[in-house]
Scaffold this motif. Structure first.
Motif, PDB file in Angstrom:
ATOM      1  N   ARG A 147       0.839  -1.205   0.000  1.00 49.24           N
ATOM      2  CA  ARG A 147       0.000   0.000   0.000  1.00 49.24           C
ATOM      3  C   ARG A 147       0.873   1.253   0.000  1.00 49.24           C
ATOM      4  O   ARG A 147       0.534   2.252  -0.632  1.00 49.24           O
ATOM      5  N   GLU A 148       1.994   1.188   0.723  1.00 44.53           N
ATOM      6  CA  GLU A 148       2.891   2.356   0.790  1.00 44.53           C
ATOM      7  C   GLU A 148       3.443   2.701  -0.595  1.00 44.53           C
ATOM      8  O   GLU A 148       3.605   3.878  -0.925  1.00 44.53           O
ATOM      9  N   ILE A 149       3.700   1.688  -1.404  1.00 45.25           N
ATOM     10  CA  ILE A 149       4.190   1.955  -2.755  1.00 45.25           C
ATOM     11  C   ILE A 149       3.085   2.537  -3.621  1.00 45.25           C
ATOM     12  O   ILE A 149       3.338   3.425  -4.442  1.00 45.25           O
ATOM     13  N   VAL A 150       1.853   2.099  -3.445  1.00 47.70           N
ATOM     14  CA  VAL A 150       0.727   2.714  -4.165  1.00 47.70           C
ATOM     15  C   VAL A 150       0.643   4.191  -3.790  1.00 47.70           C
ATOM     16  O   VAL A 150       0.496   5.061  -4.662  1.00 47.70           O
ATOM     17  N   ASP A 151       0.760   4.504  -2.498  1.00 51.32           N
ATOM     18  CA  ASP A 151       0.724   5.900  -2.048  1.00 51.32           C
ATOM     19  C   ASP A 151       1.863   6.703  -2.680  1.00 51.32           C
ATOM     20  O   ASP A 151       1.654   7.831  -3.155  1.00 51.32           O
ATOM     21  N   ALA A 152       3.078   6.124  -2.684  1.00 46.67           N
ATOM     22  CA  ALA A 152       4.245   6.809  -3.243  1.00 46.67           C
ATOM     23  C   ALA A 152       4.112   6.983  -4.756  1.00 46.67           C
ATOM     24  O   ALA A 152       4.518   8.019  -5.302  1.00 46.67           O
ATOM     25  N   PHE A 153       3.549   5.999  -5.434  1.00 48.06           N
ATOM     26  CA  PHE A 153       3.271   6.093  -6.876  1.00 48.06           C
ATOM     27  C   PHE A 153       2.397   7.303  -7.157  1.00 48.06           C
ATOM     28  O   PHE A 153       2.681   8.109  -8.044  1.00 48.06           O
ATOM     29  N   HIS A 154       1.328   7.435  -6.401  1.00 48.86           N
ATOM     30  CA  HIS A 154       0.392   8.539  -6.615  1.00 48.86           C
ATOM     31  C   HIS A 154       1.085   9.881  -6.385  1.00 48.86           C
ATOM     32  O   HIS A 154       0.979  10.794  -7.215  1.00 48.86           O
ATOM     33  N   ALA A 155       1.823  10.005  -5.297  1.00 45.15           N
ATOM     34  CA  ALA A 155       2.521  11.260  -4.989  1.00 45.15           C
ATOM     35  C   ALA A 155       3.571  11.584  -6.049  1.00 45.15           C
ATOM     36  O   ALA A 155       3.667  12.731  -6.508  1.00 45.15           O
ATOM     37  N   PRO A 208     -11.777  -7.726  -1.626  1.00 40.49           N
ATOM     38  CA  PRO A 208     -11.577  -7.162  -0.281  1.00 40.49           C
ATOM     39  C   PRO A 208     -10.211  -6.527  -0.007  1.00 40.49           C
ATOM     40  O   PRO A 208     -10.117  -5.643   0.819  1.00 40.49           O
ATOM     41  N   GLN A 209      -9.142  -6.926  -0.689  1.00 38.47           N
ATOM     42  CA  GLN A 209      -7.803  -6.393  -0.412  1.00 38.47           C
ATOM     43  C   GLN A 209      -7.321  -5.399  -1.473  1.00 38.47           C
ATOM     44  O   GLN A 209      -6.197  -4.922  -1.403  1.00 38.47           O
ATOM     45  N   TYR A 210      -8.133  -5.089  -2.476  1.00 36.03           N
ATOM     46  CA  TYR A 210      -7.713  -4.272  -3.617  1.00 36.03           C
ATOM     47  C   TYR A 210      -7.477  -2.828  -3.179  1.00 36.03           C
ATOM     48  O   TYR A 210      -8.392  -2.110  -2.820  1.00 36.03           O
ATOM     49  N   TYR A 211      -6.213  -2.405  -3.223  1.00 33.98           N
ATOM     50  CA  TYR A 211      -5.821  -1.054  -2.828  1.00 33.98           C
ATOM     51  C   TYR A 211      -5.166  -0.398  -4.034  1.00 33.98           C
ATOM     52  O   TYR A 211      -4.131  -0.854  -4.518  1.00 33.98           O
ATOM     53  N   GLY A 212      -5.764   0.644  -4.558  1.00 33.06           N
ATOM     54  CA  GLY A 212      -5.254   1.246  -5.783  1.00 33.06           C
ATOM     55  C   GLY A 212      -5.284   2.753  -5.759  1.00 33.06           C
ATOM     56  O   GLY A 212      -5.916   3.384  -4.900  1.00 33.06           O
ATOM     57  N   ALA A 213      -4.563   3.332  -6.709  1.00 40.08           N
ATOM     58  CA  ALA A 213      -4.550   4.776  -6.937  1.00 40.08           C
ATOM     59  C   ALA A 213      -4.504   5.007  -8.442  1.00 40.08           C
ATOM     60  O   ALA A 213      -3.907   4.217  -9.181  1.00 40.08           O
ATOM     61  N   PHE A 214      -5.122   6.086  -8.888  1.00 34.40           N
ATOM     62  CA  PHE A 214      -5.252   6.367 -10.309  1.00 34.40           C
ATOM     63  C   PHE A 214      -4.728   7.758 -10.636  1.00 34.40           C
ATOM     64  O   PHE A 214      -4.973   8.717  -9.893  1.00 34.40           O
ATOM     65  N   LEU A 215      -4.039   7.848 -11.765  1.00 34.90           N
ATOM     66  CA  LEU A 215      -3.520   9.114 -12.282  1.00 34.90           C
ATOM     67  C   LEU A 215      -3.819   9.202 -13.766  1.00 34.90           C
ATOM     68  O   LEU A 215      -3.873   8.179 -14.451  1.00 34.90           O
ATOM     69  N   LEU A 216      -3.962  10.412 -14.256  1.00 31.29           N
ATOM     70  CA  LEU A 216      -3.962  10.628 -15.700  1.00 31.29           C
ATOM     71  C   LEU A 216      -2.556  11.061 -16.069  1.00 31.29           C
ATOM     72  O   LEU A 216      -2.018  12.010 -15.486  1.00 31.29           O
ATOM     73  N   ASP A 217      -1.933  10.349 -17.028  1.00 28.11           N
ATOM     74  CA  ASP A 217      -0.595  10.746 -17.474  1.00 28.11           C
ATOM     75  C   ASP A 217      -0.718  11.976 -18.368  1.00 28.11           C
ATOM     76  O   ASP A 217      -1.838  12.429 -18.664  1.00 28.11           O
ATOM     77  N   PRO A 218       0.391  12.579 -18.819  1.00 26.83           N
ATOM     78  CA  PRO A 218       0.294  13.786 -19.649  1.00 26.83           C
ATOM     79  C   PRO A 218      -0.487  13.608 -20.946  1.00 26.83           C
ATOM     80  O   PRO A 218      -0.976  14.587 -21.507  1.00 26.83           O
ATOM     81  N   ALA A 219      -0.662  12.369 -21.413  1.00 20.38           N
ATOM     82  CA  ALA A 219      -1.440  12.120 -22.627  1.00 20.38           C
ATOM     83  C   ALA A 219      -2.905  11.797 -22.326  1.00 20.38           C
ATOM     84  O   ALA A 219      -3.683  11.552 -23.235  1.00 20.38           O
ATOM     85  N   GLY A 220      -3.281  11.772 -21.045  1.00 24.14           N
ATOM     86  CA  GLY A 220      -4.662  11.487 -20.674  1.00 24.14           C
ATOM     87  C   GLY A 220      -4.960  10.029 -20.405  1.00 24.14           C
ATOM     88  O   GLY A 220      -6.122   9.666 -20.185  1.00 24.14           O
ATOM     89  N   ASN A 221      -3.942   9.162 -20.425  1.00 28.08           N
ATOM     90  CA  ASN A 221      -4.151   7.752 -20.109  1.00 28.08           C
ATOM     91  C   ASN A 221      -4.404   7.583 -18.617  1.00 28.08           C
ATOM     92  O   ASN A 221      -3.800   8.273 -17.796  1.00 28.08           O
ATOM     93  N   ASN A 222      -5.292   6.672 -18.264  1.00 26.14           N
ATOM     94  CA  ASN A 222      -5.614   6.379 -16.866  1.00 26.14           C
ATOM     95  C   ASN A 222      -4.625   5.331 -16.362  1.00 26.14           C
ATOM     96  O   ASN A 222      -4.696   4.166 -16.747  1.00 26.14           O
ATOM     97  N   ILE A 223      -3.697   5.764 -15.516  1.00 24.11           N
ATOM     98  CA  ILE A 223      -2.618   4.900 -15.047  1.00 24.11           C
ATOM     99  C   ILE A 223      -2.853   4.594 -13.568  1.00 24.11           C
ATOM    100  O   ILE A 223      -3.045   5.499 -12.760  1.00 24.11           O
ATOM    101  N   GLU A 224      -2.804   3.319 -13.236  1.00 26.24           N
ATOM    102  CA  GLU A 224      -3.118   2.855 -11.889  1.00 26.24           C
ATOM    103  C   GLU A 224      -1.947   2.084 -11.308  1.00 26.24           C
ATOM    104  O   GLU A 224      -1.198   1.429 -12.036  1.00 26.24           O
ATOM    105  N   ALA A 225      -1.799   2.146 -10.013  1.00 34.04           N
ATOM    106  CA  ALA A 225      -0.961   1.198  -9.276  1.00 34.04           C
ATOM    107  C   ALA A 225      -1.898   0.463  -8.336  1.00 34.04           C
ATOM    108  O   ALA A 225      -2.769   1.076  -7.710  1.00 34.04           O
ATOM    109  N   VAL A 226      -1.719  -0.859  -8.244  1.00 37.00           N
ATOM    110  CA  VAL A 226      -2.604  -1.672  -7.412  1.00 37.00           C
ATOM    111  C   VAL A 226      -1.792  -2.640  -6.577  1.00 37.00           C
ATOM    112  O   VAL A 226      -0.817  -3.225  -7.042  1.00 37.00           O
ATOM    113  N   TYR A 227      -2.214  -2.781  -5.327  1.00 35.41           N
ATOM    114  CA  TYR A 227      -1.695  -3.791  -4.422  1.00 35.41           C
ATOM    115  C   TYR A 227      -2.877  -4.680  -4.066  1.00 35.41           C
ATOM    116  O   TYR A 227      -3.899  -4.206  -3.569  1.00 35.41           O
ATOM    117  N   HIS A 228      -2.749  -5.975  -4.326  1.00 32.60           N
ATOM    118  CA  HIS A 228      -3.847  -6.915  -4.110  1.00 32.60           C
ATOM    119  C   HIS A 228      -3.878  -7.494  -2.703  1.00 32.60           C
ATOM    120  O   HIS A 228      -4.723  -8.327  -2.409  1.00 32.60           O
TER     121      HIS A 228
END
Length: 144
Positions: A80-88, A108-128
């Motif tokens: 989860r900490e890496i998902v948080d760091a990815f987002h930041a 039940p364990q799906y922890y994710g964060a979402f960003l739009l990259d400079p081209a508008g792609n929806n980029i996610e990091a997920v920890y299962h």
């Protein structure tokens, strides 16, 4: 609790994104991939790659002059900490928040964060959640 088994590394050989803002894409992906402990594998004037991801300019030979449309990519994170760091890191490198880190209803364990990259792609990091992996990655060796 029911056991869930996920297979990774057998469906996608590589994914090619064609972007108009190459410096922005390189800055964004360098930052988020560093947090995920995935190095940029190679680069040139109009492309870079990391593992299965290949990104190039519209003018690159591989692009045929056309940017790709909007895509959703989800990167695996080890905690989860890496998902948080990815987002930041992604926001600091020019990405736009598209969903703050947190639990999602996908399982039940799906922890994710979402960003739009400079081209508008929806980029996610997920920890299962805690899981046993058969290997940290698939290794492919070629004969020369």
């Amino acid at each position: 609790m029911e056991t869930m088994i996920l297979n990774r590394g057998r469906l996608i050989d590589h994914l090619h994104l064609v972007v108009e803002d190459y410096p922005g894409a390189l800055r964004f992906y360098s930052a988020v991939l560093q947090v995920l402990d995935v190095p940029i594998g190679g680069s040139g004037e109009d492309y870079f790659w990391a593992d299965e991801l290949f990104v190039s300019t519209v003018g690159s030979e591989a692009a045929a002059g056309v940017p790709t449309g909007r895509h959703h990519l989800a990167f695996q994170a080890a905690s989860r900490e890496i998902v948080d760091a990815f987002h930041a890191a992604g926001v600091a490198a020019g990405g736009c928040d598209n969903g703050a880190p947190g639990l999602r209803p996908y399982h039940p364990q799906y922890y994710g964060a979402f960003l739009l990259d400079p081209a508008g792609n929806n980029i996610e990091a997920v920890y299962h959640g805690p899981a046993a992996r058969s290997a940290p990655s698939v290794t492919v060796e070629f004969e020369s």
